[in-house]
Write an enzyme that holds these catalytic residues in place. Structure first.
Site, short mmCIF file in Angstrom:
data_model
loop_
_atom_site.label_atom_id
_atom_site.label_comp_id
_atom_site.label_asym_id
_atom_site.label_seq_id
_atom_site.Cartn_x
_atom_site.Cartn_y
_atom_site.Cartn_z
N ARG A 109 0.80 -1.23 0.00
CA ARG A 109 0.00 0.00 0.00
C ARG A 109 0.83 1.27 0.00
O ARG A 109 0.57 2.20 -0.76
CB ARG A 109 -0.91 0.06 1.24
CG ARG A 109 -2.24 -0.59 1.08
CD ARG A 109 -2.67 -1.13 2.42
NE ARG A 109 -1.70 -2.12 2.83
CZ ARG A 109 -1.79 -3.40 2.49
NH1 ARG A 109 -2.82 -3.84 1.84
NH2 ARG A 109 -0.85 -4.26 2.83
N THR A 110 1.80 1.34 0.90
CA THR A 110 2.49 2.63 1.07
C THR A 110 3.23 3.00 -0.21
O THR A 110 3.09 4.11 -0.73
CB THR A 110 3.44 2.57 2.28
OG1 THR A 110 2.68 2.15 3.41
CG2 THR A 110 4.04 3.94 2.56
N LYS A 129 25.26 -3.79 -1.80
CA LYS A 129 26.72 -3.72 -1.99
C LYS A 129 27.38 -2.97 -0.84
O LYS A 129 28.58 -2.73 -0.86
CB LYS A 129 27.04 -2.99 -3.28
CG LYS A 129 26.46 -3.61 -4.53
CD LYS A 129 26.87 -2.77 -5.73
CE LYS A 129 26.19 -3.23 -7.00
NZ LYS A 129 26.39 -2.24 -8.08
N ARG A 172 11.29 3.95 3.11
CA ARG A 172 10.96 2.99 4.18
C ARG A 172 12.22 2.20 4.48
O ARG A 172 12.91 1.75 3.56
CB ARG A 172 9.85 2.05 3.74
CG ARG A 172 9.69 0.86 4.67
CD ARG A 172 8.46 0.08 4.41
NE ARG A 172 7.27 0.85 4.77
CZ ARG A 172 6.04 0.34 4.78
NH1 ARG A 172 5.84 -0.91 4.45
NH2 ARG A 172 5.02 1.09 5.11
N HIS A 202 5.41 6.13 11.57
CA HIS A 202 4.86 5.99 10.22
C HIS A 202 3.89 7.16 9.99
O HIS A 202 2.68 6.98 9.95
CB HIS A 202 4.14 4.63 10.11
CG HIS A 202 3.82 4.18 8.72
ND1 HIS A 202 3.86 5.02 7.62
CD2 HIS A 202 3.45 2.96 8.25
CE1 HIS A 202 3.51 4.33 6.55
NE2 HIS A 202 3.27 3.08 6.91
#
Ligand code: NCD
Length: 307
Positions: free
Chosen positions: A51-52, A80, A101, A129
């Site tokens: 969703r986000t 890396k 995120r 959030h």
């Protein structure tokens, strides 16, 4: 330049403006369809999301802009060994705004220090959030007509659930808010929320382990998933994962006007048998999230009408 890292980065007045803008977008989407023409959002997702990430991308596309990004750490140079600070320097050359995120608490804040573009925290570990919270607030305001005078039950994983932490931080700024914190004792709200937010602001709250006798008092029931990825011990997760299951029987104990919210994804904590109950609002929440994220992008890029 502004970032959105913490739910308190917007004042109450700015939050009201942002939610008003989101409501206007809901009513008049065509008015906004070219506002971000030529702009790009980078979605930097080091942790899974449906969703986000997709709603940020949909939001930018709805505004006439375009999107780039990655959806897992393994498909970026993080695999890396590149630092978040270096990655954001690159991304500042490619995009106008970014949503990040990350599994580590504070990573978007670290990024913002080296960034030349606005950084939006799209979830940092078990911490915060803020864009989900603005979505939750738009849902409550649209469907209840207010953000004050509410008794809110928060149920499930209150320890690791970042959406819960951000929602509490934001709602304590409104009058006459009361919380019922429903969780197993292992998943109680962390002390940095209990002491520094609830106690510090003299907010009434109760901590309970059963929801049944509290349901009749609630205006909002905010269900959450037990956050499997934050557990150190798989057995502990299995023992706690089905602590609460909201079903028809429990909904019969709740009052007529109680709204059920959930940031999603749900696992077992809400039975699908209540999806058609008019009080079940979690899929409406998903729709509001697009308007809210459009409003966030416009606000951080300084593209609102008053600019
Ligand atoms: C939440 C999250 O990522 O914190 N999901 C979301 O963004 N809608 C809730 C969760 O994962 O349980």
């Amino acid at each position: 330049m502004r970032h959105l890292l913490n739910p308190l980065d917007f004042t109450v007045e700015e939050t009201t403006k942002l939610l008003d803008l989101a409501s206007d977008i809901e009513k008049n989407p065509a008015k906004y369809s070219e506002k971000c023409k030529g702009k790009k959002i980078a979605t930097l997702f080091y942790e899974p999301s449906t969703r986000t990430r997709l709603s940020f991308e949909a939001a930018m596309l709805n505004l006439g802009g375009s999107v780039l990004g990655f959806s897992s750490a393994s498909s970026s140079s993080a695999s890396k060994g590149e630092s978040v600070s270096d990655t954001i320097r690159m991304v500042s050359c490619y995009a106008d705004i970014c949503a990040m995120r990350h599994p580590k608490e504070g990573a978007p804040t670290v990024a913002s220090m080296k960034s030349r573009i606005p950084v939006i925290n799209a979830g940092d570990g078990g911490h915060q959030h803020p864009t989900q919270t603005l979505t939750d607030m738009m849902t409550i305001r649209s469907l209840k007509g207010r953000l004050d005078n509410l008794t809110i039950g928060l149920c499930g994983d209150l320890k690791f659930g970042r959406t819960v932490h951000s929602l509490i931080k934001s709602l304590v700024r409104y009058e006459n808010i009361k919380f019922i914190l429903i969780s197993p004792k292992e998943l109680k709200i962390p002390s940095y929320i209990r002491e520094d937010v609830l106690d510090a602001n003299n907010i009434p709250y109760e901590e309970v382990t059963h929801m049944e006798d509290k349901l009749k008092d609630l205006d909002i029931l905010y269900m959450t998933r037990v956050q499997q990825e934050r557990f150190f011990n798989e057995e502990e997760y299995i023992r706690l994962k089905d602590s609460y299951i909201l079903d028809k029987e429990k909904m019969n104990l709740a009052n007529e006007g109680m709204l059920v919210l959930h940031p999603l994804p749900r696992v077992n904590e809400i039975s699908v048998e209540i999806d058609d109950d008019p009080r079940a609002c979690y899929f409406k929440q998903v729709q509001y999230s697009v308007y809210v994220r459009m409003a966030i992008i416009l606000t951080l890029l300084g593209l609102t009408d008053n600019n």
